[in-house]
Design a protein around this motif. Structure first.
Motif, PDB file in Angstrom:
ATOM      1  N   GLU A   1      13.783 -13.136  21.147  1.00 50.96           N
ATOM      2  CA  GLU A   1      13.184 -13.519  19.874  1.00 50.96           C
ATOM      3  C   GLU A   1      14.260 -13.847  18.843  1.00 50.96           C
ATOM      4  OE1 GLU A   1      11.405 -10.411  17.208  1.00 50.96           O
ATOM      5  OE2 GLU A   1       9.603 -11.473  17.858  1.00 50.96           O
ATOM      6  N   GLU A   2      14.250 -15.059  18.314  1.00 53.25           N
ATOM      7  CA  GLU A   2      15.109 -15.502  17.219  1.00 53.25           C
ATOM      8  C   GLU A   2      16.508 -14.874  17.201  1.00 53.25           C
ATOM      9  OE1 GLU A   2      14.399 -18.058  15.335  1.00 53.25           O
ATOM     10  OE2 GLU A   2      12.509 -18.197  16.384  1.00 53.25           O
TER      11      GLU A   2
ATOM     12  N   GLU B   1      18.627 -14.916  13.821  1.00 53.56           N
ATOM     13  CA  GLU B   1      18.167 -14.169  12.655  1.00 53.56           C
ATOM     14  C   GLU B   1      18.459 -12.679  12.743  1.00 53.56           C
ATOM     15  OE1 GLU B   1      14.053 -15.073  12.029  1.00 53.56           O
ATOM     16  OE2 GLU B   1      14.459 -17.205  11.743  1.00 53.56           O
ATOM     17  N   SER B   2      18.457 -12.115  13.924  1.00 53.06           N
ATOM     18  CA  SER B   2      18.619 -10.677  14.047  1.00 53.06           C
ATOM     19  C   SER B   2      20.036 -10.256  14.431  1.00 53.06           C
ATOM     20  CB  SER B   2      17.611 -10.121  15.058  1.00 53.06           C
ATOM     21  OG  SER B   2      17.760 -10.785  16.294  1.00 53.06           O
TER      22      SER B   2
ATOM     23  N   GLY C   1      12.926 -21.803  23.575  1.00 45.55           N
ATOM     24  CA  GLY C   1      12.236 -20.830  22.726  1.00 45.55           C
ATOM     25  C   GLY C   1      10.815 -20.680  23.222  1.00 45.55           C
TER      26      GLY C   1
ATOM     27  N   ARG D   1       4.781 -21.171  16.978  1.00 43.11           N
ATOM     28  CA  ARG D   1       5.779 -20.476  16.151  1.00 43.11           C
ATOM     29  C   ARG D   1       7.135 -21.166  16.192  1.00 43.11           C
ATOM     30  NH1 ARG D   1       4.508 -15.365  18.817  1.00 43.11           N
ATOM     31  NH2 ARG D   1       2.298 -15.283  18.431  1.00 43.11           N
ATOM     32  N   THR D   2       7.571 -21.578  17.363  1.00 44.08           N
ATOM     33  CA  THR D   2       8.848 -22.280  17.462  1.00 44.08           C
ATOM     34  C   THR D   2       8.782 -23.597  16.702  1.00 44.08           C
ATOM     35  OG1 THR D   2       9.372 -21.219  19.566  1.00 44.08           O
ATOM     36  CG2 THR D   2      10.539 -23.276  19.063  1.00 44.08           C
TER      37      THR D   2
ATOM     38  N   LYS E   1       9.159 -23.112  12.969  1.00 45.04           N
ATOM     39  CA  LYS E   1      10.537 -22.801  12.553  1.00 45.04           C
ATOM     40  C   LYS E   1      11.452 -24.015  12.706  1.00 45.04           C
ATOM     41  CE  LYS E   1      10.554 -17.877  13.416  1.00 45.04           C
ATOM     42  NZ  LYS E   1      10.981 -17.340  12.157  1.00 45.04           N
ATOM     43  N   TRP E   2      11.233 -24.796  13.750  1.00 44.73           N
ATOM     44  CA  TRP E   2      12.151 -25.882  14.065  1.00 44.73           C
ATOM     45  C   TRP E   2      11.857 -27.180  13.310  1.00 44.73           C
ATOM     46  CZ3 TRP E   2      13.541 -25.926  19.981  1.00 44.73           C
ATOM     47  CH2 TRP E   2      14.167 -24.712  20.309  1.00 44.73           C
TER      48      TRP E   2
END
Length: 179
Positions: free
Chosen positions: A17-18, A21-22, A118, A51-52, A55-56
Motif C-alpha cells: 500500500e502506497e 507515503e508511508s 498498484g 483508488r489508484t 491518486k494517479w
C-alpha cells in the motif's frame, strides 16, 4: 494470448500500500528504474482500480519521472470502478462492470502485455480468478507492519516459477511466471 503482468512494490511482510507515503520503500538504486523500463516495454495496456486511478490521475500528467510518466500517460488504461471517474485522464476507458470477464476478453485480443500497477483490490481479484500470468515484484528490505497486503486474502494454491531475480540496492527484483 496476451499476458497479464502484475508489477508491485512490497515490503518483506507483504505490504504493498502506497510505498512512497508511508516510508517503508527504501534502499533501491538505478537498477530499479531499469527493471521498470523492461517491465513496461512489453505493455500496451494498463488496468487500474478506482483508488489508484484517483491518486494517479492528478499526479502523472505533470510528472517528469521517466520512463513511467510517458508510459502511464500515453498507454491505454482501463479503469474498473462502479462510479465514473471525477477527473478525466488521457487514454482511459471506464469499465463499470466486473473486471474478470472484461480482462479475459482483453487477454484474447491481439496486442502486448497487459499491466497492473498498484491497484491492490483489482490485482487480488484477478489473481483469485487466475488471470494474472506474471508477477514482477520489487521487495524492499523493510517490515512495514501496517498496510494493505497483496496476498492478504486466503485462496486456492497457485504455482509460479521463478524466471529471473536481481537486486536494486537492498531490494529484490523478482520475476515469476504462472506454471
Amino acid at each position: 494470448m496476451r499476458n497479464v503482468v502484475l508489477y508491485e512494490l512490497m515490503s518483506l511482510d507483504g505490504v504493498a500500500e502506497e510505498p512512497g507515503e508511508s516510508g517503508w520503500f527504501t534502499d533501491a538504486d538505478e537498477r530499479l528504474m531499469d527493471n521498470l523500463d523492461r517491465v513496461i516495454a512489453s505493455q500496451d495496456t494498463v488496468l487500474l482500480g478506482r483508488r489508484t486511478y484517483e491518486k494517479w490521475a492528478p499526479h502523472w500528467p505533470s510528472s517528469t519521472m521517466q520512463p513511467f510518466a510517458d508510459f502511464i500517460n500515453d498507454t491505454p488504461k482501463f479503469l474498473f470502478s462502479a462510479a465514473a471517474p471525477a477527473l478525466p485522464w488521457s487514454a482511459t476507458t471506464h469499465v463499470p462492470g466486473p473486471a474478470a470477464p472484461y480482462v479475459a476478453g482483453l487477454k484474447r485480443a491481439t496486442g502486448g502485455d497487459i499491466g497492473i500497477h498498484g491497484s491492490l483490490t483489482l490485482a487480488r481479484s484477478l489473481l483469485r480468478e487466475r488471470l494474472v500470468d506474471e508477477l514482477r515484484l520489487v521487495v524492499a528490505p523493510t517490515l512495514a507492519g501496517r498496510g494493505a497486503r497483496l496476498f492478504e486474502e486466503p485462496g486456492d494454491m497457485q504455482r509460479f516459477e521463478l524466471v529471473d531475480s536481481d537486486r536494486s540496492g537492498g531490494c529484490l527484483l523478482l520475476h515469476y511466471r504462472r506454471r
